[in-house]
Structure formats: C-alpha cells, structure tokens
Write a protein that holds these residues in place. Structure first.
Motif, PDB file in Angstrom:
ATOM      1  N   GLY A  71       0.790  -1.232   0.000  1.00 13.70           N
ATOM      2  CA  GLY A  71       0.000   0.000   0.000  1.00 13.70           C
ATOM      3  C   GLY A  71       0.816   1.273   0.000  1.00 13.70           C
ATOM      4  O   GLY A  71       0.269   2.362   0.073  1.00 13.70           O
ATOM      5  N   PHE A 188      -1.011  10.631   1.619  1.00 13.13           N
ATOM      6  CA  PHE A 188      -1.040   9.179   1.612  1.00 13.13           C
ATOM      7  C   PHE A 188      -2.387   8.657   2.086  1.00 13.13           C
ATOM      8  O   PHE A 188      -2.966   7.753   1.480  1.00 13.13           O
ATOM      9  CB  PHE A 188       0.093   8.659   2.504  1.00 13.13           C
ATOM     10  CG  PHE A 188       0.096   7.174   2.681  1.00 13.13           C
ATOM     11  CD1 PHE A 188       0.294   6.340   1.597  1.00 13.13           C
ATOM     12  CD2 PHE A 188      -0.125   6.615   3.924  1.00 13.13           C
ATOM     13  CE1 PHE A 188       0.285   4.969   1.746  1.00 13.13           C
ATOM     14  CE2 PHE A 188      -0.132   5.251   4.089  1.00 13.13           C
ATOM     15  CZ  PHE A 188       0.065   4.421   3.000  1.00 13.13           C
ATOM     16  N   THR A 189      -2.910   9.251   3.161  1.00 18.96           N
ATOM     17  CA  THR A 189      -4.197   8.749   3.648  1.00 18.96           C
ATOM     18  C   THR A 189      -5.338   9.197   2.748  1.00 18.96           C
ATOM     19  O   THR A 189      -6.369   8.543   2.686  1.00 18.96           O
ATOM     20  CB  THR A 189      -4.482   9.233   5.081  1.00 18.96           C
ATOM     21  OG1 THR A 189      -4.300  10.633   5.114  1.00 18.96           O
ATOM     22  CG2 THR A 189      -3.556   8.585   6.065  1.00 18.96           C
ATOM     23  N   GLY A 192      -3.768   7.757  -1.170  1.00 17.13           N
ATOM     24  CA  GLY A 192      -3.069   6.474  -1.271  1.00 17.13           C
ATOM     25  C   GLY A 192      -1.793   6.573  -2.074  1.00 17.13           C
ATOM     26  O   GLY A 192      -1.240   5.576  -2.507  1.00 17.13           O
ATOM     27  N   SER A 193      -1.344   7.779  -2.307  1.00 19.96           N
ATOM     28  CA  SER A 193      -0.144   7.970  -3.109  1.00 19.96           C
ATOM     29  C   SER A 193       0.426   9.340  -2.785  1.00 19.96           C
ATOM     30  O   SER A 193      -0.270  10.193  -2.228  1.00 19.96           O
ATOM     31  CB  SER A 193      -0.493   7.880  -4.592  1.00 19.96           C
ATOM     32  OG  SER A 193       0.603   8.344  -5.358  1.00 19.96           O
TER      33      SER A 193
ATOM     34  N   THR B 371      -0.985  -1.364  10.990  1.00 23.90           N
ATOM     35  CA  THR B 371      -1.087  -1.194   9.541  1.00 23.90           C
ATOM     36  C   THR B 371       0.152  -1.839   8.922  1.00 23.90           C
ATOM     37  O   THR B 371       1.158  -2.021   9.610  1.00 23.90           O
ATOM     38  CB  THR B 371      -1.099   0.295   9.142  1.00 23.90           C
ATOM     39  OG1 THR B 371       0.052   0.918   9.705  1.00 23.90           O
ATOM     40  CG2 THR B 371      -2.331   0.996   9.654  1.00 23.90           C
ATOM     41  N   SER B 453      -2.088   6.968   9.248  1.00 24.67           N
ATOM     42  CA  SER B 453      -3.262   6.571   8.477  1.00 24.67           C
ATOM     43  C   SER B 453      -4.354   6.000   9.391  1.00 24.67           C
ATOM     44  O   SER B 453      -5.520   5.986   9.020  1.00 24.67           O
ATOM     45  CB  SER B 453      -2.882   5.562   7.403  1.00 24.67           C
ATOM     46  OG  SER B 453      -2.368   4.406   7.999  1.00 24.67           O
ATOM     47  N   ASP B 540      -5.570  -2.456   6.398  1.00 25.38           N
ATOM     48  CA  ASP B 540      -5.132  -1.070   6.305  1.00 25.38           C
ATOM     49  C   ASP B 540      -6.319  -0.176   6.032  1.00 25.38           C
ATOM     50  O   ASP B 540      -7.215  -0.545   5.290  1.00 25.38           O
ATOM     51  CB  ASP B 540      -4.139  -0.921   5.149  1.00 25.38           C
ATOM     52  CG  ASP B 540      -2.820  -1.563   5.485  1.00 25.38           C
ATOM     53  OD1 ASP B 540      -2.532  -1.678   6.685  1.00 25.38           O
ATOM     54  OD2 ASP B 540      -2.111  -1.969   4.566  1.00 25.38           O
ATOM     55  N   LYS B 542      -8.329   2.395   4.142  1.00 27.31           N
ATOM     56  CA  LYS B 542      -8.275   2.745   2.706  1.00 27.31           C
ATOM     57  C   LYS B 542      -8.179   4.253   2.544  1.00 27.31           C
ATOM     58  O   LYS B 542      -8.791   4.995   3.298  1.00 27.31           O
ATOM     59  CB  LYS B 542      -9.553   2.269   2.028  1.00 27.31           C
ATOM     60  CG  LYS B 542      -9.594   0.787   1.757  1.00 27.31           C
ATOM     61  CD  LYS B 542      -9.185   0.501   0.320  1.00 27.31           C
ATOM     62  CE  LYS B 542      -8.983  -0.975   0.081  1.00 27.31           C
ATOM     63  NZ  LYS B 542      -7.829  -1.531   0.833  1.00 27.31           N
ATOM     64  N   PRO B 543      -7.420   4.696   1.579  1.00 23.76           N
ATOM     65  CA  PRO B 543      -7.429   6.133   1.293  1.00 23.76           C
ATOM     66  C   PRO B 543      -8.828   6.594   0.886  1.00 23.76           C
ATOM     67  O   PRO B 543      -9.561   5.847   0.249  1.00 23.76           O
ATOM     68  CB  PRO B 543      -6.432   6.284   0.152  1.00 23.76           C
ATOM     69  CG  PRO B 543      -6.199   4.921  -0.366  1.00 23.76           C
ATOM     70  CD  PRO B 543      -6.505   3.964   0.726  1.00 23.76           C
ATOM     71  N   PRO B 546      -8.837   7.093  -3.429  1.00 27.30           N
ATOM     72  CA  PRO B 546      -7.700   6.401  -4.035  1.00 27.30           C
ATOM     73  C   PRO B 546      -7.520   6.847  -5.480  1.00 27.30           C
ATOM     74  O   PRO B 546      -8.495   7.015  -6.215  1.00 27.30           O
ATOM     75  CB  PRO B 546      -8.084   4.928  -3.941  1.00 27.30           C
ATOM     76  CG  PRO B 546      -9.540   4.917  -3.735  1.00 27.30           C
ATOM     77  CD  PRO B 546      -9.917   6.183  -3.065  1.00 27.30           C
ATOM     78  N   ASP B 549      -3.415   4.093 -10.239  1.00 27.57           N
ATOM     79  CA  ASP B 549      -1.971   4.222 -10.319  1.00 27.57           C
ATOM     80  C   ASP B 549      -1.549   4.468 -11.762  1.00 27.57           C
ATOM     81  O   ASP B 549      -0.920   3.636 -12.382  1.00 27.57           O
ATOM     82  CB  ASP B 549      -1.309   2.963  -9.762  1.00 27.57           C
ATOM     83  CG  ASP B 549       0.178   3.204  -9.550  1.00 27.57           C
ATOM     84  OD1 ASP B 549       0.559   4.384  -9.525  1.00 27.57           O
ATOM     85  OD2 ASP B 549       0.913   2.218  -9.441  1.00 27.57           O
TER      86      ASP B 549
END
Lengths: 628, 566, 99
Positions: A71, A188-189, A192-193, B371, B453, B540, B542-543, B546, B549
């Motif tokens: 992650g 990040f939170t 996620g990047s 985490t 987080s 974990d 989650k953002p 997200p 990518d």
C-alpha cells in the motif's frame, strides 16, 4: 539520463569527502568540473526540450523501486518538465559560477577540499529536490539541502557562533520538514499515493478541508526552508557561513525551494483558497519583515539576508495568488537568483579585500579600490530595486500588478504592501550601496594593527560576478520579451491573466515613484551625510529591527529557556519520580529484610528458643483444632 | 528432516563461546581472533538463512521440531518468518562489529588485575574473581558476547513459547556479567565509585528484566493451562496455537486473554524498554562499555519488540487491540520523553540510551498502529536502529576511550584534531535523527505514515519527535565536536585507527546502501507483516480518494488540475 | 499397665533438658541437656511400645540412640575444636553465623 544531472555532483561529493588528503590539490577543480558537467547536461536537455511542443516537454525516468511496502509505493524516479528545467539551469548555472568563485575565495582555507565536497553535495540534493517525481523523494532532497546547508553554515566549526548558527538552521528547517512529512502523510491517507502525477491530477476529488490541511502543512515546510515568518529566524544567523555559501544556498537556490514547493503543488492550493490566503499573508508579512530588518543591519551580509527574506516574501506572495502569480513567482525567483547571488558575491569580494570585515560602518568609498566589484554590485543593486529596464523591474512589477489583480480589498492591501516593500527595498539597498562604496573611507586598523588594504579580487572571483551581473541586467527583459517565460511555464503551472483594477502603466509608475522615494530617502540619510562609525542608538523600531524584530528574543525566552527548563525538570523527574518509584520499591524491600535480619543474631540459644516457641505454637494449634 | 540450519546458526556462537572461554590466559589475542572467527561464521550462516528464505513460501520456514519435555508438551521448535530471518541477520551482523570495537576493552581489566594482585573492583561481576592466572577477562568478555548471540538467535527462531521463554530469560545471565564486569576504566566518580555504579546498573538490569520475565512465566503457564483445557493436550507451540485459534478450537475468554497478554507484554515492555519501565536502560548503557551498550540496545532489546510482534499480536490478537490505545499513548510518551531527556543529558552514553528509548517508542508505535506500513516500518526500524545506534555508540566509545570521560562537557573542538572521528560520529548522528538517504529514515517514515493513516493525532505527535531528535543529536555534535580546541587532552587526541575504521566504515556503508535499496529487506518482511495483520484481523485503512496508479505519461497537469474549475 | 507415669517422667525430663538448652551457656552442658531430651523421647517411645505390645517404638528408640551417638561424635568434635581455637566452651561466644 536525468539521473546524471544528480549523479555528477553526487559523485563529486562522494569522491571529495571520502577521498582523503590526496585530493587536496586538485579536488576543487574536480568539483567545478562535475558541477559544470551537470550544467552542460542541463543545457542539452533544455535544447532538446525547446525542440518539442509545449505539452510534450516533460520527461520522466524511473530508476528503481525504492520503498515497496504493502500500500505504500515510493520510487526513485525523476521528472523533468519546464518548471524543473528552469530550476536545473538556475541551480547548475549559478552553482557552477559560485564553484569557480569559491576557488579564489577559499584559496587559503586548509579544508577547501571538504568545502567543495559539501558544495557538490548541496548541488546534488538541490537537483534531487527539483527533479523528484514524488513528494517522498522531494523530501529526501529537501532534507539533503538542509544537511548541506548545515555543513556549510558550520563550515568554520571552530567558531562557536558558526556551529550554533548551523544547528539553529537545521532545527528550524526540521520544524518545516515535519510539516512536509505531515503533508505527505495526509496525501497518503487521502489519495493512497504521494507521487506528483496522481495526487495533483486528482487533487480536486478530495474535500476542501483536507486540501487546506495539506496546503498549510506544505506552507509550513516552505516557511522553514524559505525563511518565511514565523520560521525565518535562522537565515540571518546562517550568514556565519562562507560568503559563496550565502550566495548559492541562502540567496539564489535553497531558500527558494519553498516557492518551488508551492508552485509545484499548485493544483492543491488552487482548490484550497483558505490555504492560499494564508500563503499570501505569510508572503506579505515576510516581505515587510525582511525589508525592515534589512534596513537596520550594519553587517553587509545580514542586510542582504534581510533582503533575501523580503524578496522571497514577494515570491511566496505571488505563488499564493494562484495561476495569476505562479509564473511571476518563478520569474522573480530566477532573476533574484542572478542579482542576489551577484550581490552576495560582491559582498564576499568586498570582505575578501577588507580582511573579512563585515560591518558596513567600517567601509566607505570602496568604489575607487574595487572597480569591478563596484560595477557588478551596482548593477545587481539597480536590478533588485527594480530600476526600469533591468531584471528586477520586470519581475517585481509583474508581481505587484498580480497583487492588485487579486481583486477586492485583499487586492488593494496586497498591492499597497508590495509597493511599500518596493520602496523599502530601494531604501535599504541604497543604504548598503552608499555605506559601502560611497562616502569617506572609514576603516581602521584591527586589533593586531593590520590596516586593511582594499584591493580588487582575483579573476576567478570577478568573472562569476560579471556573468551574474549580465544576468541581472538582461534576464528580466529576455523573460518579458514576448511573454516568453510565462509561455514556457504555462503548461506546468497554468497561467491566467489577472485583471488589475489599475492599469499596467499606473502600476509601473507607482512602482517607479516608490523606488524614487526609497532611493531618495536613503541617499539623504546615508549618501549626503557622513556615516558614523559606531551605530547610533536609533529609534525603537531601529533597535527592534537590529534584533530581528525581537523574534530571536522571543525564541530564546520561550523556546530555548522554556525547553531547557522542561528538559532539566524532566531529567530531575526521571531520576526522582520514575526511577524513584523503582528505587523506592527496592528500598522498601531492602529495609524490610534489614529488619528481619536482626532476628538472625547468631546466638544458638535464641534459635533454640524460637524452635521451642514454634513447636509450642504448633502443638497448641493442633490441640486447639482438635478441641474445636 | 533437512539440515537444521537454525540450530546450527545458534550452535556455532555457543560452541564459540565455550572455545573462547577455554583459551589459556596467556593467549589473549588468540581468543579474540577465535571469537571473531566464530562470529563471522555465524554471520555466514545467517546470510544463508536470509538468502534461503523464500518470501513467497510458507509463513515459517526452515522449521525444526523435536519433542523435548514431552510430559508438558514442550517442544524444541524453531522456524523463522521474514521478520525473524531479518532479525537473526541483524544480530549476526552486529556481533563481529561489537567484537571488533571491543577488541581491547577487556585487556585493561586484566592488567589492572595483575597490578592489583587480586580482587579488582568488578562490582558483582566476575572481575571480582581474583587471581590473574585463574580468571581470564578477555576470554570471558568475548565468550559472554558469543553466548548472548547464541541465545538471541534462538529467541528469534523459537516458535515454542516455552523455549522462547527460557532463552529470553537465560540471556540475562551473560548480560549481567557483561554489564557488571566490564566497564569503562576511567569513571567520572573514580574507580571505586565506578565499580559501585556498575554493579548497581547490572543488578538493576537483572532485577527489572527478571521481574518482567517472572510475570511472563506466569502467563506462559496460564497459556499452557488454557490450551490444555481446550485442546485436551497442553501445548506451547505457536503454530499449533495459532492454527487452533484460526479453526475455532481454541479461544480464550476476554479476561483471560487480556491477563495473559499483559503478562507477556510487561516482560517485553521492560525489555523494549517502554516508558515508564525504562529506567534500567540509561544506567546499563551508561555503565557498560560501548560495545556492550550496543549489544544491549541493538540486539538484546530487539527481542522485546520482536516478541511483541510475534507473541503478543500472534497469540492474543483480541487483547492486543484492546490494549492498543494505552500502548500507543505509552509509545508516544516514550518518543517525546526519551527525546527530551536525551536533550538534557550530560553524559554521552546516557544520551544515546535515552535516544534509544525514543526510538523504541517509534518501534512499538509502528507495531501497534496495526497497519502494514507501521509494522513493516517497525521491523525495518529494528534493523536500521540496530545499525545506526551501533555506528553512533561505537564511535562514541572510541571517543570516550581517548579522553577517558563520558561527560559531554569534557569535549569540544574534536572535529579540528580528529576529523574522521568527527565525520563518522556525525554520520551516525544523522542516521539517528533519520536523515533521508540513510536507512533509518525509511523505517521512521513508514512507521509515521502507518500510524498516521489510522491515528492521525498520534502520527502528528510522533512527528514532533523527529524535531527533538535533530535537537539532541546536533546539540551533542555541537558540544563535543565543534568550537575551538581548548583542552590539552583534546589537542593530543589521535584520529581513528585502522581497526576502528574497519568497524565503522561497513556500518556506515550499510546505512547508505540500505537507505537507497531497502527493497531486499522489504521483500522478505512484507509477507510476514501480512500474516501478522491477518492474525489480528486488521486491514489497512483505505485512502478516501484512491487514485488509479496511472503512469506519468497519462498526466497532463495543466488540463486536469484545479484552477480551471473555478 | 498405664503409661501415664512414664509419660509424666518423660515430660519432666524433656522440660529439664529444654530449659538446660535454653539457659546454660556451656556447650557441654547444652549437649548433655540435648541428650536428656532425646532420652525423654526414647522413654516415651518405649513406654508406648510396651503399652501397645509391639516393637515399633523400641526400634524407633534404637534409631534415636544411634543417631544420638553419631551426633555426640560430631558434636563433641566440634566443641573440642571450638574450645581449642577460642579457649571457651560458651555457646554465646560462637555467634558468627549471622548476616
């Protein structure tokens, strides 16, 4: 290929710092060579980039996967777009000039090899900072330049003041770094990047509150690195470092990293207007703060440091204006890089000729003794005060215009502040100029009776100054011509034309008026009258400004004394309370067993008594149990 | 059964300890080389373990299982997951450096013994032993170090709770003698007082850890009884217990689980050490010689945090979650408190000790953040902290041995006379303050990101720790290394010698290399962390938004980003 | 037969022995008092053995006598050594066995 930009100076640093004394004789040339190589590679990339269309100019290079954890993906990857390119050229260009300058400046220093190693280390870190394609790698560069700055400020470590200044710089920067770290955690939170591409392109997905938080944390980081209020206190002390360091790190490049960070994160700030407002306020406050401090300092480098702070305030302010200001922030950053580096090198040249005297009250009339320095410094001076036609004029004028264009009351206030700043800039720079190069000579023999013999510096020092002077004169015009600079950056930073309530001509005239007032006032005070060798007591404001507007006193009383008291009391508490509890338990047991020990008196007969007694008690107990 | 690699890895230093101890008194140098040889052999074996570990394979690999005390279900069970493999590698890696750095540390003792005839002040330690011909401090010193190594390796490899317990406790014996028996020769308070304080530190270390260990013993027995109740046959086997729990055959009542968890956790928190159970560490590290201090903080204490990860979380997932808030607060206190006290120290070694307390706070924080980043980071932290503290502490030891004083105020301007020493000291310090580019940065950042987080406030408080870290490291550097050279003892101070350079250089190189390429380690650690995460049944967070990518080439900043919308 | 008189006698002997141990300082006398106590116990054993009509108690008494003899050997040796080194047989003089 992009890696080479960073790799060349990094190699230099590694070789020079690990190489040992064998390299003492040629090491500095190796450093210059590698720094120059980096510059050449940068130029090649630049030419290559010019050959392509605006949207197609950014290059990307992925080197290796750095921290792959579930992650959490961080890569060592570089990105070279127009914004980075601008910085690369500035850093390597000015960097190489200052390397060459330092060859002359540090000629008599026994630790010159190490100095060049640190300089190369700085270049590598700074290039890493602007070339990184994600915030974590940027953070590496960010702290890397902090380290280089620490090492270079404290280069003359046997001076306690230098060591203290270096530590202070690192610590204050660390506060900013913590902000950057928290910003990265937030990204990040949230996303996620923390790579530029994904975060910036989807910044608008996140709530405004989140983005404001990220923005404010980024601003904290920028404040630390760029010496903005309230984290500005380290910059003045940082002048303890050798002058080329002040020119390169604390004027032209490192301190502008904050502006880079904010411009780079434009997408986040654009979506967080509250954060932008704070950015603008910080910029405006620092702009005036630095300028006022610059007016009061008698130490030529500290006066210039105040000026640097103030000029970066301009840039931060411009960056806070959003798309109407980013390009101008960067443009001012580049022109500032030229003229401020030039001014510092000039100051270094003066100090070189004056036995390292820094107090301007002991200068005077130096224009006759060091003509080249005088001319180059003079051109830098004209550029920074915004003399029409020179670099500073174009870049600063644009910022003032953009400030007005912010609109509403805010716009008027910001415009007024920037104009006021321009006037004060003209004032303190004229003061520096007048005290140094004009008037009567005021130097005296020092404690050992050596009278300074001001002389022009060697060629290796004057040539970089001349080149930078060229930059200070022409860069602005070149950038402004055909709006070439704005068009160049537009694909990365976006650009919007601000709509100023005042016409461009009006703003320009106002700027020129402010300039004339500033110069005139300073000339009346310092040019026409003789400057006293010992500073007069001065007004309350002057005295406060000499002490950095009491910021340091505040820091000292609240943070240093408070911290010392806190740690002392904690040390005491740890010994007495936490450890005391443990030792107390031990002592209780010890005491108890001490009592019990007395029963063992060694007399066989008393043991016998206790045996009989015990037996009697046992028997009695048994009988009693029976009976019940 | 295949080749018992783990047993051999532990056996080699054990044999080495016996062999070193058996070297005749006159052949001091031979004993040193013998110890070094055995520690290097262990290193090779540990490297084989690490290389042979297959990240994609079973959770526990290279397992060995033999009945030991059959009546009580105690088995000799070894096996490593990624975390254990890495920790064994760290241990084996550091011991040669500890031996190299302590090369001459015990010699002075011997000479002193010879001069004084007998009964040199050695506190409660073996140096009180007496006549020169009978007692061989050099041999003893290195034998004890190797003995500690053997026990630590077994602790990292044991998958039987009882087996682990035995070695966890047995470690105290050689450590006690190492702390109490071998101290710095020059003590600020004089030889006599120094011996007294050394003995105090050793006893304190022993009592603290013994107390924690006894509570753990009760919990170990409790666990056995509970397993005997529910599974019909009592067992200490970690794998068996975990499987039984996963299949539902074995479940503890909430209160039982919590009590057992506390029993285990207390022992590990003493060892780790966590505030407020930390006060033995500054004493022990301050009084012990630098190599022994490294042994304490970089190797032995790691067993505590490792065991939290393996036993507390693995055996008592429910109770671990129940205790998380308290543990996190304690970890945060450790971080800030340790750092603040480090700032206030006047003694170099105690400063490093308090810095370690702060760092252990980070490790515990990462473990209990639950985490993947936090736990992965915590595991890396254990390794990197070991290396960085070793670098800093060993150089500090070299410094102290030159001047014969631990007080910061006795130094100043060392940089001028011994630039290499100062340079390595600075690098060690920078690693301690987690400068990016050096290995500890990665682990610290992961711990912080992982904590943030799930617990943003804790993340922010812990981030303040990195500022304080800069403060204590740079203050130390400023006070010892910079400034004018004023004291004559400093003016004569020699720079690092070849042996010392040989100890420090590889450590620094490792810090740099692992700072740039931690991937080999993360690869091994990641699967193990995933297993632990599934043990505690946590995912974990989650953002919130997200991002896909997408690569750089899909990115057109000017077209997509914010400003256009306004 | 009634053992009660024997028991009275044994109790009397034991009490005399016990107070001798507690009160007297001379090691030899203490020693003799201990013997007295042992014999009081023996007397009881034999008396009850006689009462029950089996030999268990008498066997036990023999054991006690053997042990007492062994004790006398060791104990007297110690007393002699003590006397030699300290020129005194007082039990209060030998009070080194303490912390």
């Amino acid at each position: 290929m992009i890696g080479l930009l960073v790799g060349a100076p990094l190699l230099g640093a590694a070789v020079l710092l690990c190489g040992g004394r064998r390299l003492d004789r040629a090491g500095h040339w190796l450093a210059c060579l590698l720094s120059g190589a980096s510059f050449v590679i940068g130029v090649l990339f630049f030419l290559d980039m010019l050959g392509r269309s605006g949207d197609d100019r950014s290059l990307h290079s992925h080197l290796w996967s750095w921290v792959p954890v579930e992650g959490f993906q961080a890569d060592v990857a570089f990105q070279l777009d127009q914004l980075s390119m601008t910085f690369v050229l500035l850093i390597t260009g000015v960097g190489t000039l200052i390397h060459i300058y330092s060859v002359g400046y540090m000629e008599h220093d026994p630790r010159r090899r190490r100095f060049f190693g640190y300089l190369n280390l700085f270049l590598a870190a700074m290039l890493l900072l602007v070339l990184a394609d994600n915030y974590l790698l940027l953070y590496v560069g960010w702290e890397g330049v902090g380290l280089a700055s620490y090492l270079l400020i404290g280069f003359w470590q046997d001076k306690p003041s230098a060591a203290a200044a270096a530590k202070k710089a690192f610590l204050v920067n660390r506060v900013g770094d913590a902000g950057l770290a928290i910003a990265i955690f937030l990204m990040f939170t949230t996303f996620g990047s923390f790579a530029f591409a994904p975060v910036l392109s989807s910044a608008t997905d996140a709530s405004e509150g989140k983005l404001t938080a990220v923005g404010l944390m980024l601003l904290l980081a920028a404040c630390g690195k760029s010496a903005q209020v309230p984290l500005q206190s380290w910059l003045g002390d940082a002048m303890e470092g050798p002058t080329p360091v002040s020119a390169l790190i604390h004027a032209a490049t490192m301190v502008t990293a904050g502006v880079y960070l904010i411009t780079r994160s434009g997408a986040i700030f654009n979506a967080a207007p509250d954060a932008q407002t704070v950015v603008v306020v910080v910029g405006a406050v620092t702009l005036l703060f630095g300028a006022i401090v610059g007016c009061a300092k008698d130490d030529i480098k500290k006066a210039l440091a105040g000026s640097t702070m103030s000029q970066i305030g301009y840039m931060i302010l411009a960056a806070g204006l959003g798309p109407i200001g980013y390009a101008f922030a960067i443009m001012h950053l580049v022109t500032h890089g030229f003229f401020k580096a030039g001014l510092f090198l000039g100051a270094g040249s003066v100090m070189h000729g004056m036995n390292d005297e820094v107090n301007m009250r002991h200068y005077g009339g130096l224009r006759k003794h060091m003509p080249v320095t005088f001319v180059t410094f003079g051109l830098g001076y004209l550029a920074i005060i915004g003399f029409p036609g020179l670099s500073g004029f174009f870049s600063k004028d644009q910022i003032i215009e953009a400030a007005f264009a912010k609109g509403g009351t805010q716009g008027w206030i910001l415009g007024a502040v920037t104009l006021l700043g321009a006037a004060i800039t003209a004032y303190y720079m004229t003061r520096v100029m007048a005290m140094t190069f004009f008037g009567e000579k005021r130097w005296k023999p020092d404690a050992e009776g050596n009278e300074p013999h001001p002389h022009e510096s060697p060629r290796s020092m004057t040539i970089p100054m001349v080149v930078l002077a060229f930059g200070s004169v022409f860069a602005g015009g070149l950038f402004k011509f055909n709006e070439s600079f704005v068009n160049w950056l537009e694909p990365v930073t976006q650009f919007e034309h601000g709509h100023s309530p005042l016409s461009a001509t009006a703003v320009t005239s106002a700027t020129v008026v402010a300039l004339v007032i500033g110069v005139g006032a300073a000339w009346l005070q310092y040019g026409r009258r003789t400057v006293p060798s010992v500073a007069p007591r001065g007004s309350l404001l002057t005295r406060a400004a000499r002490r950095d507007l009491l910021q340091d006193d505040f820091n000292h009383i609240v943070l240093v004394n408070g911290g010392t008291y806190l740690t002392r009391s904690l040390v005491y508490a740890d010994n007495k309370v936490v450890d005391g509890a443990v030792n107390g338990t031990a002592a209780t047991f010890g005491g108890l067993s001490g009592r019990l020990r007395r029963l063992q008196n060694g007399f066989a007969r008393s043991y016998a008594v206790s045996m009989f007694g015990g037996a009697a008690v046992l028997i009695a107990a048994t009988l009693l149990m029976r009976a019940v | 059964m295949s080749f018992p690699l783990l047993t051999v890895t532990a056996l080699v230093p054990a044999v080495g300890a016996v062999a070193t101890a058996a070297v005749p008194a006159a052949k001091r140098t031979a004993a040193k080389w013998l110890a070094l040889l055995f520690s290097l052999a262990t290193l090779v074996l540990a490297a084989v373990v690490l290389a042979g570990f297959d990240p994609g394979g079973d959770r526990y690999q290279m397992t060995e299982s033999r009945a030991w005390i059959a009546d009580f279900g105690v088995r000799y069970e070894l096996g490593v997951d990624g975390i254990g493999a890495v920790m064994i590698a760290l241990t084996a890696l550091l011991i040669p450096f500890v031996i190299g750095a302590g090369w001459n540390d015990a010699d002075a003792d011997e000479d002193a013994d010879g001069a004084a005839g007998s009964g040199a002040p050695g506190g409660g330690g073996p140096a009180a032993g007496g006549v020169k011909s009978r007692w061989r401090p050099t041999q003893g010193f290195f034998a004890l170090i190797l003995a500690v190594e053997a026990m630590v390796v077994i602790s990292f490899a044991a998958t039987d709770v009882f087996l682990f317990y035995i070695f966890f406790e047995a470690m105290l014996i050689p450590m006690y003698f190492l702390i109490g028996g071998f101290g710095d020769k020059a003590h600020a308070a004089g030889e006599e007082e120094g011996a007294k304080q050394r003995s105090y530190a050793a006893v304190k270390f022993l009592l603290y850890n013994l107390a924690g260990g006894l509570i753990m013993l009760a919990a170990v027995i409790g666990l056995y009884v509970a397993s005997a109740d529910q599974l019909g046959e009592g067992t200490f086997s970690l794998q068996q217990l975990t499987q039984a729990r996963a299949s539902g055959d074995f479940s503890l009542a909430d209160n039982t689980e919590r009590l057992l968890f506390l029993g285990f956790f207390l022992a590990f928190a003493v060892k780790a050490p966590l505030w407020p159970l930390h006060t033995w560490l500054p004493n022990a590290m301050g009084e012990a010689t630098a190599p022994v201090a490294v042994l304490i903080t970089a190797v032995v204490d790691k067993v505590g945090t490792f065991a939290m990860l393996r036993f507390c979380l693995g055996l008592f997932p429910g109770a671990s979650q129940w205790a998380t808030p308290v543990v996190i607060v304690l970890a945060l206190i450790s971080i800030i408190y340790g750092a603040l006290l480090a700032v206030g120290q006047r003694d170099i070694k105690r400063l490093v000790a308090y810095a370690s307390i702060s760092h252990f706070g980070f490790i515990v924080l990462g473990i209990f953040a639950m985490t993947s980043q936090g736990q992965g980071g915590a595991t890396l932290y254990m390794v990197f902290h070991g290396i960085s503290t070793a670098a800093l502490m060993l150089v500090a030891g070299f410094l102290i041995s030159r001047r014969g004083s631990r007080l910061i105020a006795d130094y100043g301007g060392v940089q001028k006379v011994a630039p290499v020493l100062a340079g390595t000291f600075l690098v060690g310090g920078l690693a301690t303050l987690s400068l990016p580019g050096l290995a500890p940065f990665i682990s610290e950042f992961l711990v912080l990101a992982g904590t943030f987080s799930r617990y943003p406030v804790a993340g922010i408080v812990a981030t303040a720790g990195i500022i304080l870290a800069a403060l204590y490291v740079l203050l130390l550097y400023q006070r010892t290394m910079t400034g004018p050279v004023e004291k004559p003892e400093i003016r004569r101070m020699p720079d690092l010698k070849v042996r010392e350079l040989a100890v420090v250089t590889p450590l620094i190189a490792l810090l740099v290399v692992l700072g740039l390429f931690p991937k080999p380690l993360t690869q091994i650690v990641n699967p193990a962390v995933e297993h632990t995460m599934s043990d505690v049944q946590k995912k974990d967070p989650k953002p919130q938004h997200p991002v896909a990518d997408h690569g750089w080439f899909d990115y057109k900043p000017a077209k997509h980003s914010g400003g256009d919308h306004e | 037969m009634s053992p009660i008189n024997y028991v009275y006698l044994a109790a009397l002997l034991f009490t005399i022995g016990a107070s001798g141990v507690l009160v007297r300082r001379n090691a030899i006398v203490v020693f003799m008092s201990i013997e007295l106590m042992l014999n009081a116990a023996n007397l009881t054993l034999v008396a009850f053995s006689r009462m029950h009509g089996n030999l268990d108690g008498q066997v036990m008494a023999f054991f006690v006598m053997v042990v007492a003899a062994a004790e006398v050997v060791v104990g007297l040796a110690i007393i002699v050594m003590l006397y030699r080194s300290r020129h005194s047989a007082s039990v209060d003089d030998a009070s080194l066995m303490k912390l």
